[in-house]
Design an enzyme around this catalytic site. Structure first.
Site, PDB file in Angstrom:
ATOM      1  N   SER A 129       0.779  -1.247   0.000  1.00  0.00           N
ATOM      2  CA  SER A 129       0.000   0.000   0.000  1.00  0.00           C
ATOM      3  C   SER A 129       0.801   1.282   0.000  1.00  0.00           C
ATOM      4  O   SER A 129       0.527   2.207   0.770  1.00  0.00           O
ATOM      5  CB  SER A 129      -0.967   0.031   1.182  1.00  0.00           C
ATOM      6  OG  SER A 129      -1.898  -0.963   1.051  1.00  0.00           O
ATOM      7  N   ASP A 175      -6.897  -0.261   2.979  1.00  0.00           N
ATOM      8  CA  ASP A 175      -5.524   0.250   3.043  1.00  0.00           C
ATOM      9  C   ASP A 175      -5.464   1.601   3.742  1.00  0.00           C
ATOM     10  O   ASP A 175      -4.644   1.822   4.640  1.00  0.00           O
ATOM     11  CB  ASP A 175      -4.934   0.374   1.632  1.00  0.00           C
ATOM     12  CG  ASP A 175      -4.975  -0.944   0.876  1.00  0.00           C
ATOM     13  OD1 ASP A 175      -5.199  -1.989   1.522  1.00  0.00           O
ATOM     14  OD2 ASP A 175      -4.791  -0.928  -0.352  1.00  0.00           O
ATOM     15  N   TYR A 225      -8.368  -7.223 -10.689  1.00  0.00           N
ATOM     16  CA  TYR A 225      -9.043  -6.752  -9.465  1.00  0.00           C
ATOM     17  C   TYR A 225     -10.464  -6.293  -9.817  1.00  0.00           C
ATOM     18  O   TYR A 225     -11.436  -6.685  -9.183  1.00  0.00           O
ATOM     19  CB  TYR A 225      -8.221  -5.603  -8.868  1.00  0.00           C
ATOM     20  CG  TYR A 225      -8.705  -5.084  -7.538  1.00  0.00           C
ATOM     21  CD1 TYR A 225      -8.215  -5.622  -6.352  1.00  0.00           C
ATOM     22  CD2 TYR A 225      -9.630  -4.049  -7.458  1.00  0.00           C
ATOM     23  CE1 TYR A 225      -8.634  -5.142  -5.116  1.00  0.00           C
ATOM     24  CE2 TYR A 225     -10.060  -3.563  -6.236  1.00  0.00           C
ATOM     25  CZ  TYR A 225      -9.559  -4.102  -5.065  1.00  0.00           C
ATOM     26  OH  TYR A 225      -9.989  -3.620  -3.846  1.00  0.00           O
TER      27      TYR A 225
HETATM   28  C1  GLA Z   1      -5.992  -4.053  -2.369  1.00  0.00           C
HETATM   29  C2  GLA Z   1      -7.055  -2.990  -2.191  1.00  0.00           C
HETATM   30  C3  GLA Z   1      -7.820  -3.196  -0.885  1.00  0.00           C
HETATM   31  C4  GLA Z   1      -8.339  -4.635  -0.766  1.00  0.00           C
HETATM   32  C5  GLA Z   1      -7.217  -5.640  -1.058  1.00  0.00           C
HETATM   33  C6  GLA Z   1      -7.711  -7.045  -1.103  1.00  0.00           C
HETATM   34  O1  GLA Z   1      -5.007  -3.902  -1.392  1.00  0.00           O
HETATM   35  O2  GLA Z   1      -6.473  -1.698  -2.197  1.00  0.00           O
HETATM   36  O3  GLA Z   1      -8.880  -2.263  -0.798  1.00  0.00           O
HETATM   37  O4  GLA Z   1      -9.426  -4.837  -1.605  1.00  0.00           O
HETATM   38  O5  GLA Z   1      -6.568  -5.350  -2.292  1.00  0.00           O
HETATM   39  O6  GLA Z   1      -8.151  -7.461   0.144  1.00  0.00           O
END
Ligand code: GLA
Length: 394
Positions: A129, A175, A225
């Site tokens: 993140s 995140d 995603y």
């Molecule tokens: C990424 C996204 C989060 C979440 C994860 C999976 O990190 O930014 O919001 O959806 O994937 O859990």
């Protein structure tokens, strides 16, 4: 991290004698609860000691000047507080620009610009993140530099809004929440539907959280995603033909089992199954951690990975190799991928004294199967985004 080096860089780069204020926002790991946030389920993340520093000083005019020590080839990126629209050529600086824009749109007025230097030590592309970290460090910088009082949850939501509406990445709230609300030596159980949360102390009884970076570039991660998101939305629509629910996170396992036939597409059914079971696992994992039942906690992590591998299909060869190799090692309570998947990092709970052996063994297997090294870090769970005031008084 010594910030005096960053302060010196600030002076050199912006050619100024002003002493900047220093801020920091961490990255995050998620212990369990993956791909549940945008489905209104629970997550259980923690903020880590890797993160992003931001040093800022107010200017007399309206200019905002950004510089990142991670992208020196981009140089100083400049704009005006009266024009903060997204600009592709501004590259990484769109993250702080988006935060400035949305904070100002919320009524936090500013009349001066600023010079801001960023430096991040989150491993590149690791799925820990770094973008949410830049958003939140900009939020606390804005708050500290311009003397505003911004509700932290509001700042967290704004970070997500920047990601979704300004940058155009359709991610959930996890995140930004983990990074904005993190607490030293604690994980956060968050209900992403209501934003109710509680802190759970991470007492691992002579175990460490090992982060294992697959060093695999997360190619196609954002399109995959978004594909998962729409598969979940379609599953929800099918269930809503009979059930009065707003999100998959509201479903108990039993309700899912007796209604899953409503989901006509088999793939969508598997995706929804992962979400419902993962949500239940996350709540259970939190309970087990509180009870000090670390073996049970580890077993739930393993189940989480299997579900992400077989039902949600977001792990891939590299992460599976790491996690499956981890399961075989002595002193390991559990291991799973963390974050969005498709590359990035896994985590394992490893007995202190076995950590070195663990690294050696897992890396040997990984290198043999994948062809290059993994990278290992022991996670330190630190506080959320913060002004490092002690660094300012100099
Ligand atoms: C990424 C996204 C989060 C979440 C994860 C999976 O990190 O930014 O919001 O959806 O994937 O859990």
């Amino acid at each position: 991290m010594k910030t005096s080096f960053l302060q010196q860089s600030f002076k050199n780069i912006f050619n100024t004698t002003l002493i900047p204020y220093v801020f920091f926002a961490p990255g995050r790991v998620n212990l369990i609860g993956e791909h549940t946030d945008y489905n209104g389920g629970h997550v259980f993340p923690a903020s880590i000691s890797f993160g992003t520093y931001a040093l800022g000083a107010k200017r007399e005019d309206h200019k905002l000047r950004f510089y990142s020590m991670n992208f020196p080839d981009k140089g100083i990126i400049e704009c005006d507080i009266t024009n903060l629209n997204y600009d592709k050529s501004h590259d990484w600086a769109n993250y702080p620009k988006g935060m400035f824009l949305f904070l100002m749109e919320m009524g936090y007025d500013i009349t001066h610009g600023a010079d801001i230097l960023f430096y991040g030590n989150i491993p590149n592309g690791a799925g820990l993140s770094s973008s949410a970290s830049i958003e939140l460090v900009t939020g606390v910088l804005f708050e500290g530099l311009f003397k505003k009082d911004i509700d932290r949850i509001e700042m967290v939501k704004l970070g997500q809004k920047v990601e979704n509406e300004y940058i155009g990445v359709n991610s959930g709230i996890m995140d930004q929440f983990a990074i904005g609300m993190g607490k030293k030596e604690h994980a956060i159980l968050l209900n992403c539907n209501t934003l109710e949360y509680s802190y759970a102390p991470i007492n691992l009884n002579n175990h460490v959280i090992m982060i294992i970076n697959s060093n695999k570039q997360r190619i196609l991660a954002s399109s995959k995603y978004n594909e998962r998101r729409s598969e979940c939305e379609n599953a929800l629509k099918d269930l809503q033909t009979k059930l009065p629910i707003q999100s998959l996170g509201e479903l108990r396992k039993e309700d899912f089992e007796s209604n899953k036939h409503l989901i006509t597409n088999q793939i969508n059914q598997k995706r929804a199954k992962h979400v419902v079971y993962e949500n239940a696992r996350t709540i259970e994992a939190h309970n087990q951690l509180k009870l000090g039942k670390l073996e049970n906690f580890g077993a739930l992590m393993n189940e989480s990975h299997i579900s992400l591998r077989d039902d949600y299909e977001v792990t891939g060869f590299e992460l599976d190799t790491i996690v499956e190799a981890s399961w075989e090692q002595d002193g390991v309570l559990g291991a799973r991928m963390t974050g969005a998947g498709f590359g990035g990092c896994a985590i394992a709970i490893v007995e202190d004294g076995k950590a070195e052996m663990f690294k050696e063994n897992v890396n040997a297997i990984y290198k043999e199967k994948v062809g290059y090294d993994a990278t290992f870090y022991i996670a330190t769970i630190g506080d959320g985004a913060i002004q490092l005031t002690e660094e300012v008084v100099k």
